[in-house]
Design a protein around this motif. Structure first.
Motif, mmCIF file in Angstrom:
data_model
loop_
_atom_site.group_PDB
_atom_site.id
_atom_site.type_symbol
_atom_site.label_atom_id
_atom_site.label_comp_id
_atom_site.label_asym_id
_atom_site.label_seq_id
_atom_site.Cartn_x
_atom_site.Cartn_y
_atom_site.Cartn_z
ATOM 1 N N SER A 134 1.185 -1.283 -0.319
ATOM 2 C CA SER A 134 -0.515 -0.094 0.062
ATOM 3 C C SER A 134 0.830 0.545 0.194
ATOM 4 C CB SER A 134 -0.501 -0.171 1.061
ATOM 5 O OG SER A 134 0.053 -0.439 2.312
ATOM 6 N N ALA A 135 2.462 1.404 0.825
ATOM 7 C CA ALA A 135 3.044 2.209 1.062
ATOM 8 C C ALA A 135 3.340 2.560 -0.599
ATOM 9 C CB ALA A 135 3.970 2.752 1.461
ATOM 10 N N THR A 136 3.878 1.239 -1.403
ATOM 11 C CA THR A 136 3.768 2.126 -2.650
ATOM 12 C C THR A 136 3.668 2.300 -4.111
ATOM 13 O OG1 THR A 136 6.021 0.326 -2.038
ATOM 14 C CG2 THR A 136 5.238 1.231 -4.542
ATOM 15 N N LEU A 137 2.144 2.236 -3.427
ATOM 16 C CA LEU A 137 0.607 1.800 -4.345
ATOM 17 C C LEU A 137 0.441 3.433 -4.109
ATOM 18 C CD1 LEU A 137 -1.060 0.863 -6.451
ATOM 19 C CD2 LEU A 137 -2.497 -0.105 -5.121
ATOM 20 N N SER A 138 0.477 3.760 -2.944
ATOM 21 C CA SER A 138 0.279 5.558 -2.862
ATOM 22 C C SER A 138 1.022 6.450 -3.249
ATOM 23 C CB SER A 138 -0.573 5.104 -1.487
ATOM 24 O OG SER A 138 0.652 6.028 -0.935
ATOM 25 N N LYS A 139 2.460 5.667 -3.900
ATOM 26 C CA LYS A 139 3.657 6.560 -3.688
ATOM 27 C C LYS A 139 2.988 6.075 -5.899
ATOM 28 C CE LYS A 139 7.878 8.656 -3.841
ATOM 29 N NZ LYS A 139 7.108 9.903 -3.273
ATOM 30 N N VAL A 140 2.668 5.359 -5.812
ATOM 31 C CA VAL A 140 2.878 5.200 -7.646
ATOM 32 C C VAL A 140 1.803 6.128 -8.502
ATOM 33 C CG1 VAL A 140 2.164 3.460 -9.748
ATOM 34 C CG2 VAL A 140 3.599 2.900 -8.095
ATOM 35 N N LEU A 141 0.118 6.092 -7.386
ATOM 36 C CA LEU A 141 -0.997 6.909 -7.287
ATOM 37 C C LEU A 141 -0.766 8.025 -7.778
ATOM 38 C CD1 LEU A 141 -3.534 4.114 -6.262
ATOM 39 C CD2 LEU A 141 -2.035 4.483 -8.672
ATOM 40 N N GLU A 142 -0.104 8.272 -7.046
ATOM 41 C CA GLU A 142 0.575 9.835 -7.118
ATOM 42 C C GLU A 142 0.850 10.685 -7.694
ATOM 43 O OE1 GLU A 142 3.155 10.897 -3.100
ATOM 44 O OE2 GLU A 142 3.820 12.534 -4.209
ATOM 45 N N TYR A 143 2.102 9.737 -8.218
ATOM 46 C CA TYR A 143 2.362 9.935 -9.710
ATOM 47 C C TYR A 143 1.877 9.821 -10.537
ATOM 48 C CZ TYR A 143 5.186 9.541 -13.536
ATOM 49 O OH TYR A 143 5.625 9.655 -15.203
ATOM 50 N N CYS A 144 0.963 9.365 -11.073
ATOM 51 C CA CYS A 144 0.151 8.908 -12.235
ATOM 52 C C CYS A 144 -1.580 9.785 -11.901
ATOM 53 C CB CYS A 144 -1.075 7.289 -11.717
ATOM 54 S SG CYS A 144 0.018 6.142 -11.902
ATOM 55 N N ILE A 145 -1.781 10.174 -10.803
ATOM 56 C CA ILE A 145 -2.590 11.617 -10.849
ATOM 57 C C ILE A 145 -2.436 12.678 -11.381
ATOM 58 C CG2 ILE A 145 -4.341 12.918 -9.624
ATOM 59 C CD1 ILE A 145 -4.194 9.947 -7.759
ATOM 60 N N GLN A 169 16.092 4.895 -0.097
ATOM 61 C CA GLN A 169 16.749 4.117 -1.263
ATOM 62 C C GLN A 169 15.484 2.814 -1.228
ATOM 63 O OE1 GLN A 169 20.736 3.079 -1.955
ATOM 64 N NE2 GLN A 169 21.727 4.749 -2.449
ATOM 65 N N SER A 170 15.506 2.735 -0.007
ATOM 66 C CA SER A 170 14.328 1.502 -0.112
ATOM 67 C C SER A 170 13.352 1.844 -0.634
ATOM 68 C CB SER A 170 14.554 1.297 0.547
ATOM 69 O OG SER A 170 13.949 1.296 2.198
ATOM 70 N N VAL A 171 12.425 2.836 -0.433
ATOM 71 C CA VAL A 171 11.459 3.572 -1.309
ATOM 72 C C VAL A 171 11.701 3.569 -2.837
ATOM 73 C CG1 VAL A 171 9.471 5.691 -1.187
ATOM 74 C CG2 VAL A 171 10.740 5.294 0.975
ATOM 75 N N LEU A 172 13.183 3.852 -3.023
ATOM 76 C CA LEU A 172 13.313 3.495 -5.163
ATOM 77 C C LEU A 172 12.598 2.317 -5.311
ATOM 78 C CD1 LEU A 172 13.957 5.454 -7.154
ATOM 79 C CD2 LEU A 172 16.251 5.508 -6.098
ATOM 80 N N TYR A 173 13.066 1.453 -4.505
ATOM 81 C CA TYR A 173 13.617 0.222 -5.043
ATOM 82 C C TYR A 173 12.164 -0.523 -5.272
ATOM 83 C CZ TYR A 173 14.471 -4.815 -5.147
ATOM 84 O OH TYR A 173 14.529 -6.438 -5.709
ATOM 85 N N SER A 174 11.333 -0.458 -4.105
ATOM 86 C CA SER A 174 9.872 -0.366 -4.340
ATOM 87 C C SER A 174 9.769 0.190 -5.807
ATOM 88 C CB SER A 174 9.332 0.081 -3.403
ATOM 89 O OG SER A 174 9.958 -0.551 -1.653
#
Lengths: 174, 120
Positions: free
Chosen positions: A62-73, A107-112
């Motif tokens: 969920s942490a990664t998905l919320s970040k990804v969706l921030e980008y997509c939006i 970096q760990s967030v970047l990897y995800s």
């Protein structure tokens, strides 16, 4: 008799889809934003992800998905304009500012994020994270590159190859 | 004997390196990273692992790198050595577009003789 606005209603209000992270958090997001993912695009075009269904994403937490969706939006409107040929310089500068800020992360967030961008096939995000990794690698020695990318320490044979390369291409190490 | 670490230390500032990845990145992502590196880093990267070496042998890498470059850069020749012992040279043309790719490979350089392999 069907009210004429029912058709308009379908098109007017943005269609929403639900994505479900690996830890079972549900994210409701505009279909246009989620469709930046090549992986999701077909499912969404086929009408999936709406209502109570949701599209499960077992590889993305969920942490990664919320970040990804921030980008997509953020990027969806420009993508909908076909790369925004008529975008103003201000819009483009704003997206660039957003992108720079977006990858200014642990970096760990970047990897995800890399793994998610890869799994979901989000082209712009893949470019963005690849550029970030490239920036991290620039100017580093082979040993540092190995460590940055999580390779195990070299075997004696690999070490010998690295040494040979370094002698051969000294200019690349200046 | 001066080993690799000493040489690296003398040539570059040493930094503390935090691993980016618990595992190795997916191959497609590594290629994406490659395409965004300057030539010095690419060469160093090739020393890093066999994967780096393999990447250079794939013609589509040269082609993609050209695509990436074509808008902003003048034409280039791209030299790389397709063997781990670096005793051969392949030359990729990057002047007219992604189609030109591998031009020829020089092998077995010995005295006045060299074997020149052309693709196809």
């Amino acid at each position: 008799m069907a009210a004429p606005e029912s058709g308009d209603g379908n098109n007017g209000a943005a269609r929403m889809v639900t994505l479900i992270s690996s830890d079972n958090t549900r994210f409701e997001v505009e279909a246009a934003a989620a469709s930046l993912s090549q992986t999701l695009q077909l499912t969404i075009l086929d009408g999936g992800g709406g209502g109570g269904d949701g599209i499960p994403l077992p590889n993305v937490d969920s942490a990664t998905l919320s970040k990804v969706l921030e980008y997509c939006i953020k990027h969806a409107p420009a993508a909908a304009n076909g790369g925004a040929p008529n975008a103003t310089a201000v819009d483009r500068a704003e997206l660039e500012r957003f992108d720079n800020e977006f990858v200014n992360i642990d970096q760990s967030v970047l990897y995800s994020l890399i793994m998610a961008a890869h799994n979901l096939e989000i082209e712009g995000l893949q470019s963005l994270v690849a550029k970030k990794v490239a920036d991290m690698i620039k100017g580093k020695s082979p040993m540092e590159i190995r460590r940055t990318l999580g390779f195990p320490d070299p075997t004696p044979e690999e070490q010998a190859e690295m040494n040979a390369h370094m002698l051969e291409y000294g200019w690349a190490y200046e | 004997m001066s080993n690799f670490h000493d040489m690296a230390a003398s040539n570059m500032r040493m930094t503390v390196v935090v691993p980016l990845t618990p595992g190795v990145l997916p191959e497609e992502m590594m290629v994406e990273v490659f395409l965004r590196l300057p030539i010095k880093s690419i060469l160093r990267f090739r020393a890093v692992c066999r994967f780096g070496l393999r990447c250079f042998l794939q013609r589509n890498f040269a082609a993609e790198a050209v695509l990436m470059d074509s808008a902003s850069s003048p034409p280039k020749l791209f030299f790389t050595s397709p063997t781990t012992s670096f005793d051969a040279s392949s030359v990729f043309g990057t002047s007219s577009g992604p189609g030109d790719g591998l031009l020829f490979t020089l092998n077995d350089i010995c005295g006045d003789f060299v074997s020149c392999l052309r693709p196809d």
